[in-house]
Design a protein around this motif. Structure first.
Motif, PDB file in Angstrom:
ATOM      1  N   VAL A   1     -29.739  12.686 -23.513  1.00  0.00           N
ATOM      2  CA  VAL A   1     -29.192  11.284 -22.790  1.00  0.00           C
ATOM      3  C   VAL A   1     -29.797  10.151 -23.028  1.00  0.00           C
ATOM      4  O   VAL A   1     -29.404   9.004 -23.181  1.00  0.00           O
TER       5      VAL A   1
ATOM      6  N   VAL B   1     -28.081   6.346 -15.000  1.00  0.00           N
ATOM      7  CA  VAL B   1     -27.924   7.659 -14.696  1.00  0.00           C
ATOM      8  C   VAL B   1     -28.980   8.014 -13.323  1.00  0.00           C
ATOM      9  O   VAL B   1     -30.087   7.522 -13.416  1.00  0.00           O
TER      10      VAL B   1
ATOM     11  N   TYR C   1     -28.647  14.198 -12.608  1.00  0.00           N
ATOM     12  CA  TYR C   1     -27.864  15.248 -13.865  1.00  0.00           C
ATOM     13  C   TYR C   1     -27.574  16.410 -12.697  1.00  0.00           C
ATOM     14  O   TYR C   1     -28.477  17.164 -12.324  1.00  0.00           O
TER      15      TYR C   1
ATOM     16  N   LEU D   1     -22.812  13.533 -15.067  1.00  0.00           N
ATOM     17  CA  LEU D   1     -23.776  12.470 -14.765  1.00  0.00           C
ATOM     18  C   LEU D   1     -23.131  11.801 -13.604  1.00  0.00           C
ATOM     19  O   LEU D   1     -22.065  11.261 -13.503  1.00  0.00           O
TER      20      LEU D   1
ATOM     21  N   LEU E   1     -23.762   8.526 -11.900  1.00  0.00           N
ATOM     22  CA  LEU E   1     -24.426   6.999 -11.993  1.00  0.00           C
ATOM     23  C   LEU E   1     -24.561   6.265 -10.933  1.00  0.00           C
ATOM     24  O   LEU E   1     -24.337   6.877  -9.811  1.00  0.00           O
TER      25      LEU E   1
END
Length: 311
Positions: free
Chosen positions: A210, A220, A223, A233, A235
């Motif tokens: 990523v 991000v 995870y 993901l 955010l």
């Protein structure tokens, strides 16, 4: 007395028990016992006069030997050595610790188990090294004795990689997924957050992947490992990106293209599902659903009104 007269009547002596022989003149001692017997005979007869205080010296020697034997049997010899050598200039009074950043120096000193009179001579450096190496952050440790009174401790610590959340528990893990210590905030708050079963072990390669997309990596916040097969993901604005089990790079590339062209990730959405090869599914937030329904109702009303006017 002991029939030791230069072997006279030796031919008349008869064999006895335990190597002793008997003759017409008495007991004949074995060869190894004859010299001690002669010395004892001379002492008892007054031919040899012992030195002055010899009895006191022999008594002291007897008690010393007895004490050493008792210490040996009781396993106290190391303690005796410690006590003697620490009072002759070998007591540890300086400890140099290097390489520690996360590990408290107080914790290291506790593992050395110094008591103020610990002798450098009797100190077991290998055992101390094993105790220091058992501390959570320590990966490699060495303990070295520098005479006459110094210990040098050098450690290499584990490198924190991420914060692993499993249920309500937060732990700091290294790149291999091994737990280092509980997460309590502080300077480690900036580490990547990985969530779910198996996330700690699989995160290293995926996080690196990523990071190859700076436009996405900077947004991000977490995870999330799903069913130990794929990733989501999370955010910073609350949007969840659902990636497929395979073809993650293609899905991320398509997502960033839609974001550049349509500003997808800045919209009022809850998630973007990229698991399907033939379509992208976007889920709106509850507020956006209400607003969209209201907007559709107003559009339908406007069309109806326009159609009435034409009639």
């Amino acid at each position: 007395m002991f029939a030791l007269r230069s072997g006279r009547n030796r031919g008349m002596a008869g064999a006895g028990l335990l190597g002793f022989s008997y003759s017409d003149e008495g007991l004949v001692l074995p060869r190894l016992l004859r010299r001690p017997a002669r010395v004892l005979a001379r002492l008892t007869s007054g031919e040899i006069v012992p030195p002055r205080y010899s009895a006191t010296i022999m008594t002291a020697t007897f008690f010393a030997v007895t004490g050493l034997y008792g210490s040996y049997v009781g396993g106290h010899i190391p303690t005796v050595v410690q006590a003697i050598t620490s009072r002759t200039g070998f007591a540890v009074d300086q400890v140099r610790v290097t390489g520690h950043r996360e590990t408290s120096e107080i914790d290291i000193l506790e593992k050395l188990e110094l008591d103020g009179w610990t002798s450098l001579i009797g100190f077991n450096a290998e055992t101390a090294r094993e105790r220091v190496a058992s501390l959570p952050w320590v990966q490699v440790a060495s303990v070295r004795k520098v005479y006459p009174n110094t210990l040098e401790v050098q450690i290499e610590e584990r490198k924190p990689f991420a914060i692993w959340q499993q249920g309500r528990e937060l732990s700091i893990v290294d790149a291999a997924g091994r737990v280092i210590a509980p997460f309590n905030g502080g300077r480690h708050a900036g580490l990547p957050l990985v969530v779910g079963i198996g996330a700690a072990q699989a995160a290293d390669a995926f996080v690196k992947k990523v990071k190859g997309y700076p436009e996405l990596a900077g947004r991000v916040k977490g995870y999330i490992r799903v069913a130990e097969r794929r990733w989501d993901l999370w955010l910073e604005n609350g949007v969840t990106i659902k990636l497929p089990e395979r073809g993650e790079d293609e899905a991320i590339t398509a997502l960033l293209e839609m974001d550049r062209e349509e500003g997808l990730l800045a919209r009022d959405i809850k998630s973007v599902d990229l698991r399907f090869s033939d379509r992208v599914v976007v889920q709106l937030t509850p507020d956006a659903v209400v607003r969209r329904a209201k907007a559709l109702a107003e559009m339908a009303k406007a069309r109806k009104s326009a159609a009435g006017k034409r009639i």
